[in-house]
Design an enzyme around this catalytic site. Structure first.
Site, PDB file in Angstrom:
ATOM      1  N   HIS A 268       1.109  -0.849   0.227  1.00 24.75           N
ATOM      2  CA  HIS A 268       0.328  -0.109   0.431  1.00 24.75           C
ATOM      3  C   HIS A 268       0.808   1.579   0.154  1.00 24.75           C
ATOM      4  CE1 HIS A 268      -3.838   2.509   0.655  1.00 24.75           C
ATOM      5  NE2 HIS A 268      -3.835   1.725   2.018  1.00 24.75           N
ATOM      6  N   HIS A 307      -2.096  -1.872  -9.566  1.00 21.41           N
ATOM      7  CA  HIS A 307      -3.082  -1.408  -8.834  1.00 21.41           C
ATOM      8  C   HIS A 307      -4.535  -2.255  -8.019  1.00 21.41           C
ATOM      9  CE1 HIS A 307      -5.990   1.224  -6.993  1.00 21.41           C
ATOM     10  NE2 HIS A 307      -4.706   2.041  -7.035  1.00 21.41           N
ATOM     11  N   ASP A 363       3.070   5.132  -5.879  1.00 19.95           N
ATOM     12  CA  ASP A 363       4.133   5.360  -5.862  1.00 19.95           C
ATOM     13  C   ASP A 363       5.118   5.444  -6.446  1.00 19.95           C
ATOM     14  OD1 ASP A 363       2.102   3.823  -3.863  1.00 19.95           O
ATOM     15  OD2 ASP A 363       2.812   4.938  -3.227  1.00 19.95           O
TER      16      ASP A 363
HETATM   17  C1  SDX Z   1      -1.702   2.649  -3.459  1.00 16.46           C
HETATM   18  O1  SDX Z   1      -6.007   0.992  -3.094  1.00 16.46           O
HETATM   19  C2  SDX Z   1      -5.465   1.884  -3.750  1.00 16.46           C
HETATM   20  O2  SDX Z   1      -6.531   2.912  -4.321  1.00 16.46           O
HETATM   21  C3  SDX Z   1      -4.234   2.575  -3.425  1.00 16.46           C
HETATM   22  C4  SDX Z   1      -3.255   3.354  -3.302  1.00 16.46           C
HETATM   23  C5  SDX Z   1      -3.708   4.493  -2.847  1.00 16.46           C
HETATM   24  O3  SDX Z   1      -4.253   5.943  -3.186  1.00 16.46           O
HETATM   25  O4  SDX Z   1      -4.797   4.470  -1.417  1.00 16.46           O
HETATM   26  O5  SDX Z   1      -3.242   3.720  -4.901  1.00 16.46           O
HETATM   27  C6  SDX Z   1      -1.931   3.277  -3.382  1.00 16.46           C
HETATM   28  O6  SDX Z   1      -1.569   1.215  -2.461  1.00 16.46           O
HETATM   29  C7  SDX Z   1      -1.470   1.963  -4.799  1.00 16.46           C
HETATM   30  C8  SDX Z   1      -0.587   0.351  -4.703  1.00 16.46           C
HETATM   31  C9  SDX Z   1       1.162   0.966  -4.556  1.00 16.46           C
HETATM   32  N1  SDX Z   1       1.656  -0.946  -3.732  1.00 16.46           N
HETATM   33  C10 SDX Z   1       2.650  -1.747  -4.838  1.00 16.46           C
HETATM   34  O7  SDX Z   1       3.012  -0.309  -5.543  1.00 16.46           O
HETATM   35  C11 SDX Z   1       3.393  -2.550  -5.076  1.00 16.46           C
HETATM   36  C12 SDX Z   1       3.057  -3.796  -5.943  1.00 16.46           C
HETATM   37  N2  SDX Z   1       2.199  -3.650  -6.884  1.00 16.46           N
HETATM   38  C13 SDX Z   1       1.402  -5.011  -6.212  1.00 16.46           C
HETATM   39  O8  SDX Z   1       1.891  -5.990  -5.241  1.00 16.46           O
HETATM   40  C14 SDX Z   1      -0.320  -4.850  -6.844  1.00 16.46           C
HETATM   41  O9  SDX Z   1      -0.353  -4.431  -7.526  1.00 16.46           O
HETATM   42  C15 SDX Z   1      -1.619  -3.712  -5.953  1.00 16.46           C
HETATM   43  C16 SDX Z   1      -1.454  -4.428  -4.134  1.00 16.46           C
HETATM   44  C17 SDX Z   1      -1.331  -2.854  -6.075  1.00 16.46           C
HETATM   45  C18 SDX Z   1      -2.783  -4.739  -6.331  1.00 16.46           C
HETATM   46  O10 SDX Z   1      -2.473  -6.020  -5.860  1.00 16.46           O
HETATM   47  P1  SDX Z   1      -3.722  -6.366  -7.100  1.00 16.46           P
HETATM   48  O11 SDX Z   1      -4.684  -6.498  -7.197  1.00 16.46           O
HETATM   49  O12 SDX Z   1      -4.010  -8.129  -5.595  1.00 16.46           O
HETATM   50  O13 SDX Z   1      -3.014  -7.837  -8.357  1.00 16.46           O
HETATM   51  P2  SDX Z   1      -2.820  -9.113  -7.839  1.00 16.46           P
HETATM   52  O14 SDX Z   1      -1.968  -9.346  -6.503  1.00 16.46           O
HETATM   53  O15 SDX Z   1      -4.106  -9.999  -7.963  1.00 16.46           O
HETATM   54  O16 SDX Z   1      -1.789  -9.088  -9.128  1.00 16.46           O
HETATM   55  C19 SDX Z   1      -2.811  -9.327 -10.356  1.00 16.46           C
HETATM   56  C20 SDX Z   1      -1.321 -10.283 -11.013  1.00 16.46           C
HETATM   57  C21 SDX Z   1      -0.698 -11.713 -10.125  1.00 16.46           C
HETATM   58  O17 SDX Z   1      -0.623 -12.136 -11.239  1.00 16.46           O
HETATM   59  P3  SDX Z   1      -0.946 -13.705 -11.619  1.00 16.46           P
HETATM   60  O18 SDX Z   1      -0.997 -14.991 -10.466  1.00 16.46           O
HETATM   61  O19 SDX Z   1      -2.320 -13.452 -12.094  1.00 16.46           O
HETATM   62  O20 SDX Z   1      -0.215 -14.305 -12.341  1.00 16.46           O
HETATM   63  O21 SDX Z   1      -0.757  -9.352 -11.548  1.00 16.46           O
HETATM   64  C22 SDX Z   1       1.267  -9.162 -10.661  1.00 16.46           C
HETATM   65  C23 SDX Z   1       0.395 -10.971  -9.553  1.00 16.46           C
HETATM   66  O22 SDX Z   1       1.956 -11.732  -9.418  1.00 16.46           O
HETATM   67  N3  SDX Z   1       1.087  -8.491 -10.243  1.00 16.46           N
HETATM   68  C24 SDX Z   1       2.404  -7.518  -9.427  1.00 16.46           C
HETATM   69  C25 SDX Z   1       2.128  -6.674  -9.475  1.00 16.46           C
HETATM   70  N4  SDX Z   1       1.553  -6.864  -8.812  1.00 16.46           N
HETATM   71  C26 SDX Z   1       0.085  -7.604  -9.296  1.00 16.46           C
HETATM   72  N5  SDX Z   1       3.498  -8.891 -10.276  1.00 16.46           N
HETATM   73  C27 SDX Z   1       4.688  -8.146 -10.546  1.00 16.46           C
HETATM   74  N6  SDX Z   1       4.787  -6.391 -10.105  1.00 16.46           N
HETATM   75  C28 SDX Z   1       3.893  -6.357  -9.308  1.00 16.46           C
HETATM   76  N7  SDX Z   1       3.623  -4.591  -9.065  1.00 16.46           N
END
Ligand code: SDX
Length: 437
Positions: A268, A307, A363
């Site tokens: 997050h 996201h 971020d």
């Molecule tokens: C914020 O919700 C909000 O609005 C939050 C926010 C706000 O203003 O409050 O916008 C702020 O928290 C932004 C997000 C910051 N976090 C990161 O940058 C951390 C990296 N991102 C990931 O951890 C992820 O993308 C999330 C947590 C942001 C979202 O996760 P989801 O929606 O649960 O997506 P998911 O894990 O189901 O991913 C779908 C696929 C998966 O692969 P498969 O299992 O389908 O093969 O995409 C992959 C994930 O492994 N994936 C990533 C990835 N993010 C998702 N792979 C590599 N790098 C990434 N960053």
């Protein structure tokens, strides 16, 4: 003639049910009538992490994840970033519309006269180790505001509630600056009423022995925009925490501490700090392809990408990327931006990211700007929490005024052991461990 209803046939009983569709949803409680017999509890919906569940109606922030649209109370984020400032945007989020000149002057004055911290909070900050993570200090200091303002527990008293809103918005910036100064071993700079909210924060952060500190207008403007962009984002993890804690009618400071704790997670709000660590680990543009391969082998996340809602470019990341050049004009170019741009270029052309709709989020670029502004890396998530305080409180207020809301208490699917009798310790056998811990 089409009807806004859903017809459900339970194939276990052959019975058919019709449930209303409103705002593109059905009420989960309407599923409870679907039973196999009179003893049956009835159906529930199952949605871990709420990936497809609306838990509230809200008038605050609108996001269209596919189109990359973000609006606060109907105003496009691009226009607010271009023309507003953080304190005015905080008023918009909290009170529903842009303030008149009189309202804005009164709001700015009210916040200004509440920026000082009680000496107990200063002493609390001094009790932490010099290298304590600022988010842990911030969470503790925000929670401790409740010890000074016990009347905050009267969450239905309008006057008392208003005073806590002003205190929280005003004091989080001072807590943040004092935390950073404690980490660096510098004396605290007290608030300066002669400066704007963001200008005062910069002074509290950076004033040293110069007799008259004047914030750089380009950096003050850039930080205003960054604060506007981080002020709210509908039902994100931290805001959901704020609403869940607020639903028990806990005081707003305890709820803010909980929301800040959720924001502190690397998935997050702490992602902005993790992005900088990732870029520093990559170290050079020539190492980017190897890192991308590591991500594709699932050995690392591309921090700052992806996201839950945006399946397109996060509009905030687009704006932040533009501000970077303005900041670098003043601070000098942060070479990490070149690694970030190369990461984005490769990721946006690679099917691993395209197929998963992974784009830069808020971020990805923010930390690069904060670092160029000489903000300590450990402070990046605190810089997220300061403006998000306005969003968290806006949702807290909306929750308290929503007659459909009550204490938050989800249900579960129980898969544990059936009823079993107690076994005396001498008769027990070693059993396989449960869970992944
Ligand atoms: C914020 O919700 C909000 O609005 C939050 C926010 C706000 O203003 O409050 O916008 C702020 O928290 C932004 C997000 C910051 N976090 C990161 O940058 C951390 C990296 N991102 C990931 O951890 C992820 O993308 C999330 C947590 C942001 C979202 O996760 P989801 O929606 O649960 O997506 P998911 O894990 O189901 O991913 C779908 C696929 C998966 O692969 P498969 O299992 O389908 O093969 O995409 C992959 C994930 O492994 N994936 C990533 C990835 N993010 C998702 N792979 C590599 N790098 C990434 N960053």
């Amino acid at each position: 003639m089409s009807k806004d209803t859903l017809t459900i046939t339970d194939n276990r009983t052959g019975k058919t049910y019709e449930v209303p569709i409103t705002h593109g949803t059905i009420k989960a409680l309407d599923l409870r009538q679907i039973k196999t017999d009179a003893e049956d509890f009835g159906l529930m919906s199952y949605d871990p992490a709420f990936t497809n569940t609306a838990s509230t109606k809200s008038n605050i922030t609108f996001i269209d994840g596919d189109k990359g649209i973000l609006r606060y109370r109907g105003y496009p984020i691009e226009q607010l970033a271009e023309r507003s400032n953080y304190l005015e945007t905080a008023y918009l989020l909290l009170y529903g519309d842009l303030p008149t000149q009189e309202q804005l002057a009164a709001w700015e004055h009210e916040v200004q006269i509440h920026t000082l911290l009680h000496s107990n909070i200063e002493q609390l900050i001094h009790t932490f180790r010099y290298d304590a993570h600022p988010m842990s200090i911030f969470i503790s200091a925000v929670a401790s505001l409740a010890t000074l303002y016990p009347e905050a527990r009267q969450v239905t008293d309008l006057d008392k509630r208003h005073l806590q809103i002003v205190r929280a918005v005003a004091k989080v910036a001072t807590i943040a600056a004092f935390t950073a100064r404690h980490n660096q071993g510098f004396p605290f700079n007290y608030p300066d009423d002669g400066l704007s909210y963001v200008g005062n924060f910069l002074k509290m952060m950076f004033k040293m022995t110069e007799t008259h500190y004047q914030p750089n207008p380009v950096l003050e403007r850039a930080l205003n925009v960054l604060f506007i962009l981080h002020a709210d984002h509908e039902l994100n993890c931290g805001t959901n925490a704020m609403r869940v804690i607020g639903s028990s009618q806990a005081d707003p400071y305890s709820a803010l501490a909980g929301a800040s704790a959720a924001l502190y997670g690397p998935l997050h709000g702490n992602a902005n700090e993790e992005v900088l660590r990732m870029l520093a680990e990559i170290g050079d543009i020539k190492n980017v392809p190897a890192f991308i391969d590591k991500v594709k082998r699932r050995e690392a996340l591309l921090m700052g990408f992806g996201h839950r809602v945006y399946k397109n470019y996060d509009p905030r990341a687009r704006i932040i990327k533009k501000i970077a050049d303005e900041v670098f004009e003043v601070t000098g170019r942060n070479r990490l931006i070149d690694i970030a741009l190369e990461l984005e270029r490769i990721a946006l052309s690679d099917d691993f990211f395209i197929s998963r709709k992974l784009y830069p989020n808020v971020d990805f670029y923010s930390g690069i700007i904060y670092q160029a502004m000489k903000m300590p890396m450990a402070m990046f998530t605190v810089l997220f929490a300061i403006p998000r305080t306005a969003g968290w409180i806006s949702h807290w207020l909306e929750l308290l005024c929503d007659s459909e809301q009550k204490i938050s208490r989800p249900r579960q699917i129980y898969l544990g052991p059936e009823c079993r009798d107690y076994v005396p310790v001498e008769e027990r056998q070693e059993r396989e461990k449960v869970g992944c811990w």
